[in-house]
Design a protein around this motif. Structure first.
Motif, PDB file in Angstrom:
ATOM      1  N   CYS A 220       0.859  -1.193   0.000  1.00 39.91           N
ATOM      2  CA  CYS A 220       0.000   0.000   0.000  1.00 39.91           C
ATOM      3  C   CYS A 220       0.892   1.239   0.000  1.00 39.91           C
ATOM      4  O   CYS A 220       1.658   1.449   0.946  1.00 39.91           O
ATOM      5  N   CYS A 221       0.764   2.051  -1.010  1.00 38.59           N
ATOM      6  CA  CYS A 221       1.587   3.259  -1.097  1.00 38.59           C
ATOM      7  C   CYS A 221       0.780   4.534  -0.866  1.00 38.59           C
ATOM      8  O   CYS A 221       1.304   5.642  -0.995  1.00 38.59           O
ATOM      9  N   GLN A 229      -7.181   1.513   6.884  1.00 36.20           N
ATOM     10  CA  GLN A 229      -7.096   0.098   7.245  1.00 36.20           C
ATOM     11  C   GLN A 229      -6.650  -0.068   8.702  1.00 36.20           C
ATOM     12  O   GLN A 229      -7.106  -0.967   9.395  1.00 36.20           O
ATOM     13  N   LEU A 230      -5.793   0.815   9.163  1.00 35.37           N
ATOM     14  CA  LEU A 230      -5.403   0.799  10.582  1.00 35.37           C
ATOM     15  C   LEU A 230      -6.619   1.110  11.460  1.00 35.37           C
ATOM     16  O   LEU A 230      -6.793   0.515  12.529  1.00 35.37           O
ATOM     17  N   LYS A 442      -8.431  -6.692   2.644  1.00 36.72           N
ATOM     18  CA  LYS A 442      -7.894  -7.855   3.353  1.00 36.72           C
ATOM     19  C   LYS A 442      -6.393  -8.020   3.137  1.00 36.72           C
ATOM     20  O   LYS A 442      -5.670  -8.452   4.042  1.00 36.72           O
ATOM     21  N   LYS A 443      -5.923  -7.683   1.949  1.00 29.85           N
ATOM     22  CA  LYS A 443      -4.498  -7.835   1.642  1.00 29.85           C
ATOM     23  C   LYS A 443      -3.651  -6.918   2.524  1.00 29.85           C
ATOM     24  O   LYS A 443      -2.642  -7.349   3.105  1.00 29.85           O
ATOM     25  N   LEU A 449      -1.108  -7.246  10.072  1.00 25.65           N
ATOM     26  CA  LEU A 449      -1.307  -8.132  11.223  1.00 25.65           C
ATOM     27  C   LEU A 449      -0.347  -9.319  11.262  1.00 25.65           C
ATOM     28  O   LEU A 449      -0.164  -9.920  12.329  1.00 25.65           O
ATOM     29  N   THR A 450       0.239  -9.666  10.137  1.00 30.17           N
ATOM     30  CA  THR A 450       1.052 -10.894  10.107  1.00 30.17           C
ATOM     31  C   THR A 450       2.493 -10.686   9.656  1.00 30.17           C
ATOM     32  O   THR A 450       3.298 -11.619   9.751  1.00 30.17           O
ATOM     33  N   ALA A 451       2.848  -9.508   9.150  1.00 30.65           N
ATOM     34  CA  ALA A 451       4.222  -9.286   8.691  1.00 30.65           C
ATOM     35  C   ALA A 451       5.189  -9.477   9.857  1.00 30.65           C
ATOM     36  O   ALA A 451       4.955  -8.955  10.953  1.00 30.65           O
ATOM     37  N   PRO A 452       6.266 -10.232   9.653  1.00 27.83           N
ATOM     38  CA  PRO A 452       7.247 -10.433  10.732  1.00 27.83           C
ATOM     39  C   PRO A 452       7.850  -9.107  11.181  1.00 27.83           C
ATOM     40  O   PRO A 452       8.082  -8.212  10.373  1.00 27.83           O
TER      41      PRO A 452
END
Length: 489
Positions: A220-221, A229-230, A442-443, A449-452
């Motif tokens: 997302c840019c 989304q946040l 969702k992307k 929520l899941t990015a390391p």
């Protein structure tokens, strides 16, 4: 960060504002009746000031909760007392006492000339129980509380055996309660399955990820879209917090040095999970910046997050805004002076001004008040969004609890204190119930929520590899860190 000690404790005024409107002011409403008002025992042991109940014995406050033939408690009193009573006794004990008071009143009506009013009395008791089960359904997950509820409803059903309207109302109330409990149980299970983002150990000395590795800008840019989304994530997570969860702050916390709420873990889980989200977002921001190889791209990443934080501020999403600023102020990011020298920091300075901790976060509180007023006058969901900095909200409640005693010298409960705590919690709950007006992506949410995220060690490794140590302290830190990592490898 949860209840972390700060030099300036957030404070709250004990002046009761009219922010919730007259129906939530705690004042006696016309036609509602007023039990008590003088000295003595029982219902008379209540003290009013300018029409407002400010103190009373626990017994008198309990009696003030229970309707009579010609009295029904103000809805704000019902919410405030049910919320605050758990500080003094578990809900099932309060239910048992309510049941006893009902029996006593029922016997008096049956023995007196007003027997015909039994049906009206029963309907009011059912209405009280309905408001209780709707506001605090979790109270009835306890078997003792459910048993007391059944006992009370069985007694009042006997007062209306002719047409069964009371019995029908009880059946509807019970069905709604069971549905609420089932929905909350399912939500709890879902929340517990949500794992925190994986902690990435990051680069181990000169093995930084390639520049082509996917980052937030590849997903997302657009700063506004990311802020939206946040906001989706914030509202989704904060909606799992309930009034009784927040009351745990008052009833089960010993000091600000205690980082966990005590008591029922099922009631504190949502608080801790929401606080963890704040910390993860801060660390994600720091990770996204530190793992970028080229200075030009790091500069772009910093400017992007500054724009995201500004969009969060405009939306009224102060929690995400604070998390982003906190991430950029973490040492591994803040020390990147060569990168920051290329950043247009004017916008960042404005954001930091809003979150300046001096004068008890005066600037933030002014902005929050403005967002609150906008929300109250709003015609659209977009204008209704208010997501406060949760850590500061928690500290306000806790500090209000600490500076005012639960009991007055005469033994009365200091109900004035609980009016204010209830007002703030009620306002917070109003904010959590706003439906997010933005389209869900969702992307983007999946990435957030899941990015390391890097561990603290990994952040420093990446930071030092981007811009080497500049002073003796940093050189010593870098040397120690390298030795530790090499030995571990």
């Amino acid at each position: 960060m949860f209840l972390e000690h700060q030099e300036t404790m957030p404070q709250t005024s004990v002046v009761f504002s009219s922010i919730l409107g007259p129906s939530c002011s705690g004042q006696v409403q016309p036609g509602m009746g007023e039990r008590g008002g003088g000295a003595g025992g029982g219902s008379g042991d209540l003290i009013f000031q300018d029409g407002r109940l400010i103190s009373g014995s626990l017994e008198a406050l309990m009696e003030h909760l229970v309707p009579t033939v010609d009295y029904y408690p103000d809805r704000t009193y019902i919410f405030t007392f049910l919320l605050s009573s758990r500080v003094f006794m578990p809900p099932h004990d309060l239910l048992a006492r309510v049941g006893q008071i009902c029996v006593e009143q029922k016997q008096q009506l049956e023995a007196g000339p007003e027997k015909a009013k039994l049906k009206s009395f029963s309907a009011k008791i059912v209405q009280l129980l309905k408001e209780w089960t709707e506001a605090f359904p979790y109270d009835f997950q306890d078997e003792k509380a459910m048993a007391e509820l059944k006992a009370i409803t069985h007694r009042v059903t006997q007062c209306d055996e002719e047409n069964g309207t009371v019995k029908k109302a009880i059946a509807q109330m019970t069905q709604s309660l069971l549905l609420s409990l089932a929905a909350r149980s399912q939500l709890q299970e879902l929340r517990e399955k949500l794992r925190l983002p994986a902690v990435d150990k990051g680069p181990i000395l000169k093995t930084k990820p390639p520049a082509a590795q996917k980052d937030i800008l590849g997903v997302c840019c657009d700063p506004l879209v990311l802020a939206q989304q946040l906001t989706h994530i914030e509202l989704d997570r904060v909606s799992s917090i309930y009034p009784e969860d927040l009351m745990q702050i008052v009833s089960h916390m010993d000091s600000l040095d205690n980082h966990r709420c005590r008591g029922d873990l099922t009631k504190t889980y949502s608080l801790e999970a929401y606080d963890n989200w704040f910390n993860c977002l801060s660390m994600l921001v720091a990770t996204e910046v530190c793992r970028v190889v080229k200075k030009k791209h790091r500069t772009r990443m910093l400017e992007f997050f500054i724009d995201v934080a500004r969009e969060c501020f405009n939306i009224g999403n102060f929690n995400s805004m604070m998390a982003i600023i906190s991430g950029m102020n973490l040492s591994p990011v803040a020390r990147l002076k060569k990168t920051w020298s290329k950043v247009k920091t004017a916008k960042f300075d404005v954001l930091e001004h809003h979150m300046d901790p001096s004068s008890n976060f005066c600037n933030y509180r002014t902005a929050l008040q403005g967002a609150t007023q906008r929300s109250q006058m709003a015609n659209s969901s977009r204008e209704k969004i208010v997501i406060p900095v949760f850590n500061l909200f928690v500290k306000d409640i806790y500090f209000l609890h600490k500076i005012h005693t639960n009991h007055l010298p005469n033994g009365h409960i200091n109900f004035k204190k609980f009016w204010e705590i209830s007002r703030q919690i009620h306002e917070f709950m109003t904010w959590t119930q706003v439906e997010c007006p933005f389209e869900k992506d969702k992307k983007i949410q999946s990435y957030l929520l899941t990015a390391p995220i890097y561990s603290e060690e990994a952040l420093f490794v990446a930071s030092f590899e981007s811009e080497g140590p500049e002073n003796h302290m940093e050189k010593d830190s870098w040397k120690t860190l390298r030795t530790t990592l090499l030995n571990r490898a």
